[in-house]
Design an enzyme around this catalytic site. Structure first.
Site, PDB file in Angstrom:
ATOM      1  N   ASN A 270       3.617  29.475   4.610  1.00 48.89           N
ATOM      2  CA  ASN A 270       4.476  30.506   5.193  1.00 48.89           C
ATOM      3  C   ASN A 270       5.295  31.119   4.072  1.00 48.89           C
ATOM      4  OD1 ASN A 270       7.691  30.542   6.215  1.00 48.89           O
ATOM      5  ND2 ASN A 270       6.270  31.738   7.446  1.00 48.89           N
TER       6      ASN A 270
ATOM      7  N   HIS B 218      -0.931  24.326   6.032  1.00 48.91           N
ATOM      8  CA  HIS B 218       0.025  25.311   6.557  1.00 48.91           C
ATOM      9  C   HIS B 218       0.702  26.002   5.380  1.00 48.91           C
ATOM     10  CE1 HIS B 218       4.490  25.853   7.191  1.00 48.91           C
ATOM     11  NE2 HIS B 218       4.017  26.721   8.052  1.00 48.91           N
TER      12      HIS B 218
ATOM     13  N   HIS C 107      11.022  10.197  14.441  1.00 44.73           N
ATOM     14  CA  HIS C 107      10.668   9.217  15.485  1.00 44.73           C
ATOM     15  C   HIS C 107       9.380   8.464  15.150  1.00 44.73           C
ATOM     16  CE1 HIS C 107       8.527  12.829  17.137  1.00 44.73           C
ATOM     17  NE2 HIS C 107       7.626  11.934  17.456  1.00 44.73           N
TER      18      HIS C 107
ATOM     19  N   HIS D 131      -6.994  24.549  10.794  1.00 49.58           N
ATOM     20  CA  HIS D 131      -7.437  23.232  11.255  1.00 49.58           C
ATOM     21  C   HIS D 131      -8.953  23.144  11.106  1.00 49.58           C
ATOM     22  CE1 HIS D 131      -3.617  21.978  13.038  1.00 49.58           C
ATOM     23  NE2 HIS D 131      -3.511  23.167  13.590  1.00 49.58           N
TER      24      HIS D 131
ATOM     25  N   ARG E 276       8.244  34.353   3.587  1.00 49.87           N
ATOM     26  CA  ARG E 276       9.048  35.249   4.426  1.00 49.87           C
ATOM     27  C   ARG E 276      10.193  35.889   3.642  1.00 49.87           C
ATOM     28  NH1 ARG E 276       9.799  29.872   5.464  1.00 49.87           N
ATOM     29  NH2 ARG E 276      11.888  29.126   5.014  1.00 49.87           N
TER      30      ARG E 276
ATOM     31  N   HIS F 297      -0.932  19.930  -5.146  1.00 45.92           N
ATOM     32  CA  HIS F 297       0.399  19.930  -5.757  1.00 45.92           C
ATOM     33  C   HIS F 297       0.395  20.607  -7.124  1.00 45.92           C
ATOM     34  CE1 HIS F 297       2.999  17.624  -3.012  1.00 45.92           C
ATOM     35  NE2 HIS F 297       1.883  17.046  -2.617  1.00 45.92           N
TER      36      HIS F 297
ATOM     37  N   SER G  54       2.374  33.768   7.930  1.00 46.13           N
ATOM     38  CA  SER G  54       2.384  32.363   8.315  1.00 46.13           C
ATOM     39  C   SER G  54       0.960  31.977   8.683  1.00 46.13           C
ATOM     40  CB  SER G  54       3.304  32.206   9.517  1.00 46.13           C
ATOM     41  OG  SER G  54       3.342  30.875   9.923  1.00 46.13           O
TER      42      SER G  54
END
Lengths: 306, 306
Positions: free
Chosen positions: B109, B107, B172, B97, B111, B142, B93
């Protein structure tokens, strides 16, 4: 349910506390005006947010009143006392982040809820989050709440202090968010019928407690706001603020519930500091002001009997 | 369950990707060494975290490998495929920044999980979070994932791209965390028996995809890392980073699950930027680089067919 007589009265009471608290803060820090936003909630009701950012003393200060009503989701309604899904909720909520690392951050919230025809209660509390510990400040803060509780039969200071320590705990850090205060909920509720004779007493206690906030906090802020501080102390404050953010976004019931159910995001997240640092695996030097703070956050302290 | 042959092989594969990725990042930014922490998990297993903080190019970079095993809680076990409560999980992972606001945060990851005797699967993905939008960077990122998917029958790029847009959504805020990439889960799992013939193909795809990460991201970082920037652009980056934090602490399944089940906090929160600002009710000026970014975060964009 739109608003019962008691609900309307509680809303007015909270608006009055907001006015009084904001006036006092503005007088203390006249560098920037509080900005006011009135907002409507889609499902019913709305609020009045007052926010100051970038002040000389108050780096960020938010004092919110809201009064909302409508229908809860089936799942959420089942978690609350009272029959049915209709509700109304009103409260005042504030978070103050002073600029000076010697001055603690503070949070307080007082609220009134009704659900269905048969349940109504008050809740709330106040808690202090210092970055550099002054035991006399912690004692003063706790003492004001103890005195407020002492004036009301419905308020059990020992229980409220313990509930505050339990609530503001950050399990993944093994630390409390701050040095506590009081926390209470479902006050005046007497299951299964709900509306108890104590509700009137709960209302008087909440009015008194909200009225005590300035006395609990302002003397501390006034004493610390002009202290000289080092770059290291400022950095410590910004790094520790990250734990405040972690608590609010991961654990705080009001924040998580608000964000996930369509509350007004800007008013909910008003609680977050404006400047925050995360640092990987930081451990404070032994016998430093940093380690003294961390120590008292690891196990609740009885500040009034220490 | 300690580790199956495939589990042990996946762990080694992820360690190899960690080595390769960290070496490349360290060569690009030799200003500070990556720090390495090996840690043990109480319930079984452990990990190897590598973190660089305060670099000239990488303001914060974390690349983690973990391999953990043991017993899941009843409640959590019920949410996953496979019988029983025993599990093993291994993965790599990373979150980078960069300091320059023209360079996007990234980012990724990858697994592998086993549960009980009858379920095993791969999952993962990579996604890009720009602060100042360069469409050519988005297209390049992409395109690399589309090409990787194109080489494997188990990988459906269209579905993985859509899953990424769905996953990295911040309800939110009504915005995505970034401009997407790919996201996939339960790859190679064929209920109800679990271990399918596709698992070997899934393993080859994940190895290939993890191997593509540097090709997807480094050209973008190299192009942007030395761009001159204004104070306003830097401020925009720090303020937008607050939404990265909000997503990770409120919605990210790995983060929330890890924090609430006793994962290693420092390794989990390695993903958070070191410097973050929250600002009350900020709206970008119309026709600015800020509003152009926000616009593409509001509705998923088909970057390869725009």
């Amino acid at each position: 349910m739109k608003s019962s007589e008691r609900g309307a009265r509680a809303h007015q009471m909270f608006l009055g506390h907001q006015d009084r608290i904001v006036d006092a803060l503005q007088a203390l820090d006249p560098s920037h005006p509080f900005r006011e936003d009135s907002w409507d909630r889609e499902g019913g009701g709305g609020g009045r947010s007052r926010v100051l950012e970038g002040g000389d003393i108050l780096e960020k200060a938010g004092v919110n009143v809201s009064c909302v009503f409508g229908e809860l989701s089936e799942a959420f309604a089942a978690q609350l006392p009272g029959t049915g899904r209709s509700f109304m909720a009103t409260g005042v909520s504030l978070v103050l982040h002073p600029r000076n690392p010697h001055a603690p951050t503070v949070h307080a919230n007082f609220r009134y809820l009704e659900k269905g025809e048969d349940a109504a209660w008050f809740g709330g509390g106040g808690d202090l989050t210092p970055w550099i510990l002054y035991e006399e400040d912690a004692r003063h803060f706790h003492d004001v709440w103890r005195q407020a509780c002492g004036r009301h039969a419905v308020a059990d200071h020992t229980a409220f202090k313990a509930a505050c320590d339990r609530y503001f705990h950050i399990p993944h850090r093994g630390e409390a968010r701050g040095i506590g205060g009081i926390f209470f909920d479902y006050m005046g509720l007497e299951p299964p019928k709900g509306i108890s004779a104590d509700l009137a007493e709960a209302e008087r206690f909440v009015d008194d407690a909200a009225g005590c906030f300035l006395g609990a906090y302002l003397p501390v802020l006034e004493k610390r706001k002009d202290a000289s501080f080092t770059e290291e102390e400022r950095d410590w404050q910004l790094v520790r603020r990250s734990r405040y953010v972690e608590f609010n976004l991961v654990y705080d019931r009001g924040t998580v519930f608000g964000l996930k159910t369509g509350g007004r995001t800007e008013s909910i997240l008003m609680s977050l500091p404006n400047e925050v640092r995360w640092r990987y695996d930081m451990s404070p030097r032994p016998d430093s002001y940093q380690s003294r703070l961390v120590e008292v956050l690891r196990e609740p302290v009885d500040w009034l009997d220490r």
